[in-house]
Design a protein around this motif. Structure first.
Motif, PDB file in Angstrom:
ATOM      1  N   LEU C 261       1.127   0.275   1.429  1.00  0.00           N
ATOM      2  CA  LEU C 261       0.986   0.486   2.868  1.00  0.00           C
ATOM      3  C   LEU C 261       0.808  -0.836   3.601  1.00  0.00           C
ATOM      4  O   LEU C 261       1.306  -1.038   4.697  1.00  0.00           O
ATOM      5  CB  LEU C 261      -0.201   1.405   3.161  1.00  0.00           C
ATOM      6  N   PHE C 262       0.088  -1.760   2.980  1.00  0.00           N
ATOM      7  CA  PHE C 262      -0.072  -3.085   3.593  1.00  0.00           C
ATOM      8  C   PHE C 262       1.272  -3.805   3.667  1.00  0.00           C
ATOM      9  O   PHE C 262       1.594  -4.471   4.638  1.00  0.00           O
ATOM     10  CB  PHE C 262      -1.027  -3.952   2.759  1.00  0.00           C
ATOM     11  N   CYS C 264       4.467  -2.776   3.711  1.00  0.00           N
ATOM     12  CA  CYS C 264       5.699  -2.332   4.335  1.00  0.00           C
ATOM     13  C   CYS C 264       5.747  -2.585   5.831  1.00  0.00           C
ATOM     14  O   CYS C 264       6.759  -2.355   6.472  1.00  0.00           O
ATOM     15  CB  CYS C 264       5.967  -0.870   4.011  1.00  0.00           C
ATOM     16  N   ARG C 265       4.668  -3.073   6.426  1.00  0.00           N
ATOM     17  CA  ARG C 265       4.697  -3.303   7.859  1.00  0.00           C
ATOM     18  C   ARG C 265       5.254  -4.700   8.148  1.00  0.00           C
ATOM     19  O   ARG C 265       4.816  -5.670   7.556  1.00  0.00           O
ATOM     20  CB  ARG C 265       3.284  -3.201   8.429  1.00  0.00           C
ATOM     21  N   PRO C 266       6.261  -4.768   9.063  1.00  0.00           N
ATOM     22  CA  PRO C 266       6.787  -6.093   9.394  1.00  0.00           C
ATOM     23  C   PRO C 266       5.690  -6.942  10.033  1.00  0.00           C
ATOM     24  O   PRO C 266       4.912  -6.445  10.841  1.00  0.00           O
ATOM     25  CB  PRO C 266       7.894  -5.810  10.414  1.00  0.00           C
ATOM     26  N   LEU C 275      12.115  -5.783   3.704  1.00  0.00           N
ATOM     27  CA  LEU C 275      10.711  -5.416   3.612  1.00  0.00           C
ATOM     28  C   LEU C 275      10.433  -4.813   2.243  1.00  0.00           C
ATOM     29  O   LEU C 275      11.308  -4.195   1.641  1.00  0.00           O
ATOM     30  CB  LEU C 275      10.383  -4.391   4.692  1.00  0.00           C
ATOM     31  N   SER C 276       9.219  -5.009   1.784  1.00  0.00           N
ATOM     32  CA  SER C 276       8.846  -4.349   0.545  1.00  0.00           C
ATOM     33  C   SER C 276       8.737  -2.860   0.799  1.00  0.00           C
ATOM     34  O   SER C 276       8.312  -2.438   1.865  1.00  0.00           O
ATOM     35  CB  SER C 276       7.492  -4.854   0.076  1.00  0.00           C
ATOM     36  N   LEU C 277       9.121  -2.084  -0.158  1.00  0.00           N
ATOM     37  CA  LEU C 277       9.196  -0.653   0.068  1.00  0.00           C
ATOM     38  C   LEU C 277       8.374   0.110  -0.933  1.00  0.00           C
ATOM     39  O   LEU C 277       8.270  -0.282  -2.087  1.00  0.00           O
ATOM     40  CB  LEU C 277      10.639  -0.183  -0.119  1.00  0.00           C
ATOM     41  N   ILE C 278       7.798   1.217  -0.452  1.00  0.00           N
ATOM     42  CA  ILE C 278       7.367   2.238  -1.392  1.00  0.00           C
ATOM     43  C   ILE C 278       8.556   3.183  -1.436  1.00  0.00           C
ATOM     44  O   ILE C 278       8.800   3.898  -0.481  1.00  0.00           O
ATOM     45  CB  ILE C 278       6.132   2.991  -0.875  1.00  0.00           C
TER      46      ILE C 278
END
Lengths: 264, 343, 338
Positions: C261-262, C264-266, C275-278
């Motif tokens: 969650l931390f 994935c936010r730009p 962006l890193s993804l879940i």
């Protein structure tokens, strides 16, 4: 700067407020007040500002969903505002839109395959077989599966619907996509997936974006250049990194300050 | 599959099979020798039968039936189907002719009995047969005039909502104007100007009942045309009429159907009222209102003459209202589901 | 009130389970949730859509959709009294007075046919027995307190005459009208743009301090609550998977989902990078994967995660996590890049 694709000059849109059964003119609001900008081929221009600043109206004017009051819009040299009737409809394939609300942007009574194929049908692109192949190709490109084509929108999650919206917009091979708050209705985790998708697609298809949003963090992530709007006007425009690192206008600073940051 | 759905399909299919097996009778019905009401009902049943078994029609029917969750709504649907089936099969369900005169001495005003289930009238005609044959005219007239008003109302309402501006203002002021006259006044006026026949009754009732539909459709169209998916279709370059037909109107169908079902009940009452006054259906055609008229002087001595057709009207109106209410509830529920969602 | 004197928490939820029977199956969107909210504490609840966070809040007030969902078990002790077991009439009197709620969509949560002032006044007339005039005057001062310009004029306006941000302020004024002890805010700023969002969050923070309320802020955006809450609960697929003081959570998150969650936010200045993804999405609560519900999306998952479900374990100092690999995750400190 890359070759210019879209040029907007002195765009103005005044909404008349009408009253009573005869529609008397009771006043007016200036939604867009003399806005000019250019978007190059394969470029993303971020249009950012608080709600009510006129950014959505600009997008709708470019798409000819709203008639601007005055100004000039050219796409690839073609005077957009001079187009009428059939010529306009034919030209529309060059310009597509991705909406904010993933629940309202797909016809609930059409299968998603039909929705994506509609643009191809209207413009007589390919045989029915080709169209089906292209629909499948697009679905797979946006991370969905071929057999999703037969399903209806309500069977998909918000993030998946936004992917469908992107597939639909890409179907007629547009040159410019207006993305109107495409991620602001999504969970942060899904936002990232959609942002990555938009980025990949730009590299692959060479499409240009007008990326409209209120969140500067999202806008600066995707845009090459950013125009900041406030009350109908562009108050600051520049390369994304410059604008974020050294904002010149109060509006930009306010937007920067409101970006939620990790703290503790 | 739900038994009622299956029953619907079978009932809708039987007449078409019958037509294939008995071509001469089919010709008689379709050419009008058997009366206009029967012809239209059969054509309608044919169309619906094809739809019920094939493709979109079957899906719609199934989806529609699934939405009718209230037992009262299902009862309404059952009543409506039953009544229409009785109308279509009236010749098979009766052993007496509806028009053949009986012996005026021995057969007039016979009370209900095993031989005459609902008794006989002044001229010794079998009332059961007349009520059943009357269903054909009454139901056909009511259904067709509602269809006519839905067509008029939808066209005007869609035109107003879609074009907006001056067209909208003019059409809606016109609608208000027509609405300002009491319907009964318009109906009596038009009925006085035309010759009483099923065709003209349909025209009269159809052209005086469209205003509500027009307003409803205009409201829906105004709202639907601003939906994102309609805008998206516009940006794709879908031509205006196709846009209206494919994207806007389908979303307006559900409330229209619900309103139409509710209107059928009303229209049956209006037609009965006209026929009762002698301005509607007259001999040799038979309608329920006209049957009630036939018994109005003998209400106390031969109660059955007016009572059975009256009951038929009550049952039909109740059936259509239950169905209409159910459809409307189903539609409202769906609106609710489209509203805000929780995670 | 006895529990309060003992210094216990204001709200203590124990093993809350909410079920939805569907097509002969039973799904459990809230699957054993336990947490506490202290007096004057601001707690953030974070998770993606479908993780059960809104339903948890609704269930506390027994406002979950009737007929569709029901509370299977659990207790929700508010000042020592179980909200889930108490007489519904009594709970009704508490709603709005002791616990109130602010929803995401201010347009549909306000009644379009009443003036804003009257809607705010209504609760005070019912709960505090004020006269119409008194309540109306209080409503105007409340509108001022929530930062509305021209409060007297705004009180006479209808919801559709106000912007989204103003409507949310009206909702908040309604919610705090009877000085509740606890305010449940369910995505209160999700429908608003960022500048308005920041102002509304400032307002909630100020009110929480000035009025000595407790605040339970439900959101999908971890960054939002990481600036303002004392403590954060991370929810995934019907369960709380990590709970910690905010600074702790930011500095040493121990659940992979929290890291995701931390990530994935730009972030500002971090541009045009993938962006890193879940990957994937929250599982349907009727078909949860075996073991840890997060394991199919988890880059830290081991074979054990697919078989056994991790329970919450304390890492000390109020930090608890439900993950077998918590130590490894905490050391890694970041979500691996794609």
């Amino acid at each position: 700067m890359p070759e210019a694709l879209l040029e907007v000059r002195d765009l103005r849109k005044v909404f008349a407020l009408r009253r009573g059964i005869l529609g008397r003119r009771a006043g007016e609001t200036v939604a867009v007040d003399g806005v000019s900008f250019t978007i190059g081929v394969g470029e993303t221009l971020g249009l950012v500002g608080p709600s009510g600043c006129g950014k959505t109206t600009i997008g709708r004017c470019i798409l000819r969903l709203i008639e601007p009051t005055s100004g000039r819009i050219t796409l690839a040299g073609e005077d957009l505002l001079a187009l009428r009737g059939k010529a306009l409809r034919r030209f529309r394939r060059n310009l597509q839109i991705v909406f904010q609300d993933p629940y309202g942007s797909l016809n609930p009574r059409m299968t998603v395959g039909d929705a994506i194929a509609e643009a191809l049908e209207v413009h007589g692109i390919g045989s029915p077989r080709d169209r089906q192949d292209r629909v499948v190709g697009l679905l797979e490109r946006v991370g969905l599966e071929a057999d999703h084509a037969r399903r209806y929108p309500h069977e998909f999650s918000g993030g998946q619907r936004q992917r469908l919206g992107i597939a639909r917009a890409l179907a007629p091979r547009p040159r410019l996509v207006v993305a109107d708050e495409p991620v602001s209705a999504l969970d942060v985790s899904v936002q990232a997936q959609v942002l990555n998708l938009l980025q990949d697609i730009q590299l692959e298809f060479g499409v240009s974006y007008l990326f409209i949003a209120h969140d500067l963090a999202v806008v600066q992530h995707l845009s090459h250049r950013i125009a900041v709007m406030d009350r109908g006007r562009v108050v600051e425009e520049g390369l994304a990194e410059d604008l974020v690192s050294s904002p010149r206008s109060a509006a930009t600073r306010a937007l920067l300050e409101s970006v939620p940051r990790l703290g503790g | 599959m739900a038994p009622l759905l299956f029953l619907t399909r079978v009932l809708l299919t039987v007449p078409s099979v019958g037509l294939v097996l008995r071509p001469r009778m089919a010709w008689a019905i379709l050419s009008g020798e058997r009366g206009g009401g029967a012809r239209l009902l059969v054509v309608l049943a044919l169309v619906m039968a094809v739809g019920a078994w094939k493709g979109a029609g079957a899906r719609w029917l199934k989806a529609g039936y699934a939405h009718l969750t209230e037992p009262t709504a299902r009862a309404g649907l059952f009543l409506v189907i039953l009544l229409h089936a009785a109308a279509v099969f009236a010749p098979l369900l009766t052993s007496h002719s509806p028009v053949e005169l009986g012996d005026t001495v021995t057969e007039r005003y016979l009370a209900p009995s095993w031989d005459h289930w609902m008794g006989t009238d002044l001229l010794g005609r079998d009332l059961y047969s007349r009520v059943l044959h009357g269903a054909r005219v009454t139901l056909a007239v009511a259904t067709l005039s509602v269809i006519l008003s839905v067509v008029i109302g939808t066209t005007l309402g869609a035109a107003a909502g879609w074009s907006g501006g001056v067209v909208d203002a003019l059409l809606m002021r016109f609608t208000d104007l027509v609405l300002a006259f009491p319907r009964i006044f318009l109906v009596l006026l038009l009925a006085a100007l035309t010759t009483p026949s099923p065709f003209w009754i349909v025209v009269v009732l159809g052209t005086t009942g469209w205003m509500g539909v027009a307003r409803l459709v205009r409201g829906s169209v105004l709202q639907i045309r601003e939906q994102d998916y309609v805008l998206a279709a516009r940006t794709v370059g879908v031509p205006p009429l196709q846009l209206l037909w494919k994207h806007v109107l389908p979303a307006a169908v559900a409330p229209i159907v619900a309103a139409a079902a509710l209107r059928v009940g009303n229209t049956i009452l209006a037609e009965s009222f006209l026929s009762f006054l002698g301005l509607g259906i007259t001999d040799p055609n038979v309608s329920w209102g006209m049957l009630i008229r036939g018994g109005r002087h003998t209400m106390l001595d031969a109660w059955w003459v007016s009572t059975f057709p009256g009951l038929a009207i009550v049952v039909t109106v109740v059936g259509y209202n239950l169905l209409g209410d159910g459809l409307r509830d189903a539609y409202d529920r769906r609106l609710g589901e489209l509203g805000p969602r929780e995670d | 009130m006895t529990a309060d004197q003992g210094g216990g928490p204001l709200l203590r939820v124990e093993d809350l389970v909410v079920e939805i029977p569907r097509d002969g199956m039973v799904s459990t969107p809230v699957d054993g949730v336990s947490f506490e909210v202290g007096s004057r504490e601001s707690v953030g609840v974070v998770g993606e859509s479908g993780c059960g966070k809104s339903l948890t809040a609704l269930a506390l007030l027994r406002l979950h959709p009737r007929g569709a969902a029901h509370i299977r078990r659990g207790r929700a002790l508010f000042r020592g009294e179980d909200l889930l077991a108490m007489d519904i009439d009594r709970l009704r009197k508490w709603r709005g007075r002791r616990i109130s709620m602010v929803f995401q969509e201010p347009m549909t949560s306000l009644n379009p046919v009443f003036q804003c002032g009257d809607q705010i006044a209504e609760g005070m007339q019912v709960h505090l027995g004020l006269s119409r005039q008194q309540a109306r005057d209080r409503a105007i001062s409340l509108l001022e307190e929530v930062g509305m310009d021209h409060p007297a004029r705004r009180a006479g306006q209808y919801p559709h005459e106000l912007s989204g941000g103003m409507r949310q302020r009206v909702m908040i004024a309604m919610a705090i009208a009877c000085s509740p002890d606890l305010l449940l805010a369910d995505e209160p700023t999700t429908a608003l743009d960022v500048t308005v969002q920041a102002r509304i969050l400032d307002l909630l923070e100020r009110l929480q301090e000035e009025r000595a309320m407790s605040l339970l802020h439900i959101t999908h955006d971890l960054a939002l609550v990481s600036q303002r809450s004392n403590r954060i609960l991370v929810m995934y697929s019907g369960r709380i998977v990590e709970s910690a003081k905010t600074a702790q959570l930011v500095a040493e998150a121990a659940h992979p989902y929290t890291l995701g969650l931390f990530a994935c936010r730009p972030r500002l200045g971090d541009r045009r990078r993938r962006l890193s993804l879940i990957e994937g999405s929250v599982p349907d609560p009727a078909h949860r994967p075996q073991g840890c519900a997060f394991h199919p999306r988890c880059p830290f998952a081991t074979a054990r995660c697919g078989q056994e479900r991790p329970e919450m374990q304390s890492l000390g100092a109020g930090h608890a996590v439900a993950c077998f690999e918590a130590e490894r995750v905490r050391e890694a400190g970041r979500w691996p890049d794609a």
